[in-house]
Write an enzyme that holds these catalytic residues in place. Structure first.
Site, PDB file in Angstrom:
ATOM      1  N   GLY A 132      -7.495  10.124  19.008  1.00 52.74           N
ATOM      2  CA  GLY A 132      -8.322   9.450  18.013  1.00 52.74           C
ATOM      3  C   GLY A 132      -9.465   8.644  18.607  1.00 52.74           C
ATOM      4  N   ASN A 137      -7.176  -1.162  21.454  1.00 52.23           N
ATOM      5  CA  ASN A 137      -7.454  -0.197  20.393  1.00 52.23           C
ATOM      6  C   ASN A 137      -6.192   0.256  19.656  1.00 52.23           C
ATOM      7  OD1 ASN A 137      -8.944   2.244  19.133  1.00 52.23           O
ATOM      8  ND2 ASN A 137      -7.307   3.186  20.326  1.00 52.23           N
ATOM      9  N   GLY A 180      -3.177   0.935  17.416  1.00 52.77           N
ATOM     10  CA  GLY A 180      -2.870   0.410  16.085  1.00 52.77           C
ATOM     11  C   GLY A 180      -2.107   1.431  15.259  1.00 52.77           C
ATOM     12  N   ASP A 203       1.363   1.759   5.301  1.00 56.92           N
ATOM     13  CA  ASP A 203       0.775   1.368   4.024  1.00 56.92           C
ATOM     14  C   ASP A 203       1.798   1.342   2.894  1.00 56.92           C
ATOM     15  OD1 ASP A 203      -1.604   1.365   5.421  1.00 56.92           O
ATOM     16  OD2 ASP A 203      -2.513   3.042   4.359  1.00 56.92           O
ATOM     17  N   GLN A 250      -7.650  -4.277   1.663  1.00 50.93           N
ATOM     18  CA  GLN A 250      -7.507  -2.910   1.139  1.00 50.93           C
ATOM     19  C   GLN A 250      -6.207  -2.825   0.362  1.00 50.93           C
ATOM     20  OE1 GLN A 250      -9.183   0.067   0.928  1.00 50.93           O
ATOM     21  NE2 GLN A 250      -7.355   0.851  -0.099  1.00 50.93           N
ATOM     22  N   GLY A 253      -2.849  -1.792  -0.803  1.00 57.19           N
ATOM     23  CA  GLY A 253      -1.784  -1.081  -0.082  1.00 57.19           C
ATOM     24  C   GLY A 253      -1.698  -1.435   1.396  1.00 57.19           C
ATOM     25  N   GLN A 254      -2.427  -2.475   1.828  1.00 50.32           N
ATOM     26  CA  GLN A 254      -2.461  -2.777   3.275  1.00 50.32           C
ATOM     27  C   GLN A 254      -2.385  -4.274   3.571  1.00 50.32           C
ATOM     28  OE1 GLN A 254      -5.917  -0.710   5.078  1.00 50.32           O
ATOM     29  NE2 GLN A 254      -4.358   0.469   6.146  1.00 50.32           N
ATOM     30  N   TYR A 301      -1.634  -4.502   7.362  1.00 50.71           N
ATOM     31  CA  TYR A 301      -2.721  -4.042   8.233  1.00 50.71           C
ATOM     32  C   TYR A 301      -3.949  -4.950   8.097  1.00 50.71           C
ATOM     33  CZ  TYR A 301      -5.876  -0.494  10.291  1.00 50.71           C
ATOM     34  OH  TYR A 301      -6.781   0.193  11.076  1.00 50.71           O
ATOM     35  N   PRO A 335     -14.383  -0.839  12.849  1.00 55.94           N
ATOM     36  CA  PRO A 335     -14.695   0.504  12.359  1.00 55.94           C
ATOM     37  C   PRO A 335     -14.440   0.613  10.854  1.00 55.94           C
ATOM     38  CG  PRO A 335     -13.136   0.578  14.208  1.00 55.94           C
ATOM     39  CD  PRO A 335     -13.199  -0.830  13.715  1.00 55.94           C
TER      40      PRO A 335
HETATM   41  N1  CAA Z   1      -7.449  -0.245  -6.337  1.00 51.02           N
HETATM   42  C1  CAA Z   1      -6.800  -0.419  -7.517  1.00 51.02           C
HETATM   43  N2  CAA Z   1      -5.748   0.306  -7.865  1.00 51.02           N
HETATM   44  C2  CAA Z   1      -5.325   1.247  -7.037  1.00 51.02           C
HETATM   45  C3  CAA Z   1      -5.942   1.504  -5.802  1.00 51.02           C
HETATM   46  C4  CAA Z   1      -7.045   0.717  -5.474  1.00 51.02           C
HETATM   47  N3  CAA Z   1      -7.709   0.880  -4.340  1.00 51.02           N
HETATM   48  N4  CAA Z   1      -5.294   2.493  -5.177  1.00 51.02           N
HETATM   49  C5  CAA Z   1      -4.287   2.861  -6.007  1.00 51.02           C
HETATM   50  N5  CAA Z   1      -4.318   2.119  -7.134  1.00 51.02           N
HETATM   51  C6  CAA Z   1      -3.441   2.193  -8.268  1.00 51.02           C
HETATM   52  C7  CAA Z   1      -3.241   3.635  -8.722  1.00 51.02           C
HETATM   53  O1  CAA Z   1      -4.331   4.025  -9.533  1.00 51.02           O
HETATM   54  C8  CAA Z   1      -1.936   3.547  -9.488  1.00 51.02           C
HETATM   55  O2  CAA Z   1      -2.165   3.016 -10.746  1.00 51.02           O
HETATM   56  P1  CAA Z   1      -1.386   3.600 -12.033  1.00 51.02           P
HETATM   57  O3  CAA Z   1       0.081   3.423 -11.718  1.00 51.02           O
HETATM   58  O4  CAA Z   1      -1.892   2.761 -13.152  1.00 51.02           O
HETATM   59  O5  CAA Z   1      -1.790   5.032 -12.110  1.00 51.02           O
HETATM   60  C9  CAA Z   1      -1.162   2.476  -8.731  1.00 51.02           C
HETATM   61  O6  CAA Z   1      -2.133   1.765  -7.926  1.00 51.02           O
HETATM   62  C10 CAA Z   1      -0.121   3.038  -7.821  1.00 51.02           C
HETATM   63  O7  CAA Z   1      -0.768   3.947  -6.933  1.00 51.02           O
HETATM   64  P2  CAA Z   1       0.045   5.029  -6.138  1.00 51.02           P
HETATM   65  O8  CAA Z   1       0.776   5.900  -7.112  1.00 51.02           O
HETATM   66  O9  CAA Z   1      -0.863   5.684  -5.151  1.00 51.02           O
HETATM   67  O10 CAA Z   1       1.132   4.103  -5.437  1.00 51.02           O
HETATM   68  P3  CAA Z   1       1.967   4.395  -4.161  1.00 51.02           P
HETATM   69  O11 CAA Z   1       2.928   3.267  -4.064  1.00 51.02           O
HETATM   70  O12 CAA Z   1       2.504   5.787  -4.180  1.00 51.02           O
HETATM   71  O13 CAA Z   1       0.901   4.323  -2.980  1.00 51.02           O
HETATM   72  C11 CAA Z   1      -0.683   3.388  -1.512  1.00 51.02           C
HETATM   73  C12 CAA Z   1       0.074   3.236  -2.832  1.00 51.02           C
HETATM   74  C13 CAA Z   1       0.326   3.503  -0.360  1.00 51.02           C
HETATM   75  C14 CAA Z   1      -1.461   2.125  -1.342  1.00 51.02           C
HETATM   76  C15 CAA Z   1      -1.568   4.643  -1.543  1.00 51.02           C
HETATM   77  O14 CAA Z   1      -2.430   4.529  -2.637  1.00 51.02           O
HETATM   78  C16 CAA Z   1      -2.403   4.719  -0.274  1.00 51.02           C
HETATM   79  O15 CAA Z   1      -1.963   5.210   0.751  1.00 51.02           O
HETATM   80  N6  CAA Z   1      -3.642   4.233  -0.337  1.00 51.02           N
HETATM   81  C17 CAA Z   1      -4.563   4.280   0.834  1.00 51.02           C
HETATM   82  C18 CAA Z   1      -4.602   2.956   1.496  1.00 51.02           C
HETATM   83  C19 CAA Z   1      -5.647   3.029   2.567  1.00 51.02           C
HETATM   84  O16 CAA Z   1      -6.840   3.153   2.306  1.00 51.02           O
HETATM   85  N7  CAA Z   1      -5.239   2.952   3.819  1.00 51.02           N
HETATM   86  C20 CAA Z   1      -6.171   3.055   4.901  1.00 51.02           C
HETATM   87  C21 CAA Z   1      -5.549   3.849   6.002  1.00 51.02           C
HETATM   88  S1  CAA Z   1      -6.755   4.245   7.259  1.00 51.02           S
HETATM   89  C22 CAA Z   1      -6.936   2.820   8.090  1.00 51.02           C
HETATM   90  O17 CAA Z   1      -6.294   1.840   7.868  1.00 51.02           O
HETATM   91  C23 CAA Z   1      -7.981   2.849   9.177  1.00 51.02           C
HETATM   92  C24 CAA Z   1      -8.976   1.786   8.958  1.00 51.02           C
HETATM   93  O18 CAA Z   1      -8.988   0.788   9.681  1.00 51.02           O
HETATM   94  C25 CAA Z   1     -10.023   1.965   7.930  1.00 51.02           C
END
Ligand code: CAA
Length: 241
Positions: free
Chosen positions: A14, A83, A85, A89, A142, A144-145, A148, A178
């Site tokens: 990565g 780096n 990590g 989530d 973010q 779900g984080q 993180y 990033p």
């Molecule tokens: N804002 C508002 N609502 C949100 C949302 C957001 N960003 N994302 C999801 N929701 C809502 C959904 O619409 C859903 O609503 P409803 O139930 O009303 O439909 C509700 O939250 C539940 O969503 P999920 O069914 O997806 O819930 P889950 O528990 O299965 O998963 C999650 C939740 C794990 C957070 C999943 O949405 C996910 O993985 N999201 C991505 C998180 C992310 O961006 N991670 C970054 C990883 S990369 C990284 O970290 C590198 C870096 O430095 C940038």
């Protein structure tokens, strides 16, 4: 650039892999740490001729031993890139304590462990370059984080505090934040969620690991001796901080 020794954590895949290669191409002697994927580490070394060192950056005694070993093999470390990590989530109401601890220890505790292991030598030699890889999600949060975002946000505070301590000793400490970069970590985001995220990036694409490596090269140059305590955001314009 002089023959300085650089250590990149999470350096075999990565973003870290791109950083290790860029540092090597700039004439640095590079060591790459990893902890999980042996096959990827072997392939990385075969491809780049950069040695890999397996240890857990979250494990304080293991880090001290590994840094001593790398120093014996390659010489004292001049450039440290924190780096490594992970993500675990999940929304807070579903998150268990293990997912909180793992991310805090690996992403933030590692910065302490690694920096602590190299700082005495950098101070003694009046030279050091430390770059900590934060995240756009440490800047803006973010969904779900919580784990993180807290760890990455902590990295930004850690950077500014250590920068003050290093300034009188020729040691600069900076962070890169990033955005979403095309790596295994980001590919693990559910496709529908990722599509919405990409739609918010003014540049209209994910970052490339090389985009981040370019920033590390800039911050670790000998000539970058007046840049410290800063955060360089590389995110395609997604968050202007
Ligand atoms: N804002 C508002 N609502 C949100 C949302 C957001 N960003 N994302 C999801 N929701 C809502 C959904 O619409 C859903 O609503 P409803 O139930 O009303 O439909 C509700 O939250 C539940 O969503 P999920 O069914 O997806 O819930 P889950 O528990 O299965 O998963 C999650 C939740 C794990 C957070 C999943 O949405 C996910 O993985 N999201 C991505 C998180 C992310 O961006 N991670 C970054 C990883 S990369 C990284 O970290 C590198 C870096 O430095 C940038």
């Amino acid at each position: 650039m002089s023959q300085r020794v650089a250590l990149v954590t999470g350096g075999t895949r990565g973003i870290g892999k791109a950083i290790a290669i860029a540092l090597k191409n700039a004439g640095r002697t590079v060591a790459a740490n990893y902890n999980g994927n042996d096959d990827a580490a072997r392939a990385f070394t075969a491809e780049t001729e950069i040695p890999h060192y397996k240890f857990d950056v979250g494990d304080f005694p293991a880090v001290q031993d590994a840094v001593a070993r790398i120093t014996k093999d390659l010489g004292p470390i001049d450039i440290l890139v924190n780096n490594a990590g992970i993500t675990r989530d999940g929304t807070l109401h579903k998150m268990d304590r293990e997912s909180w601890d793992a991310v805090i220890v690996t992403n933030l505790g590692s910065c302490f462990n690694m920096s602590r292991a190299v700082i005495d030598s950098m101070r003694a030699r009046s030279f050091g370059r430390i770059v900590n890889v934060g995240s756009i999600n440490g800047q803006m949060g973010q969904y779900g984080q919580v784990n993180y975002a807290a760890a990455k946000s902590g990295i930004h505070g850690f950077t500014k505090a250590l920068a003050q301590e290093g300034a009188g000793k020729g040691i600069t400490v900076n962070a890169i934040a990033p955005g979403y970069v095309d790596t295994d970590m980001v590919r693990a985001v559910p496709p529908a969620v990722l599509e919405k995220i990409i739609a918010k990036i003014p540049m209209g694409r994910l970052g490339r690991a090389e985009d981040i490596a370019r920033g590390v090269l800039f911050l670790t140059a000998d000539e970058a001796d007046f840049i410290t305590g800063s955060t360089l955001s590389i995110n395609g314009g997604q968050h202007m901080y």
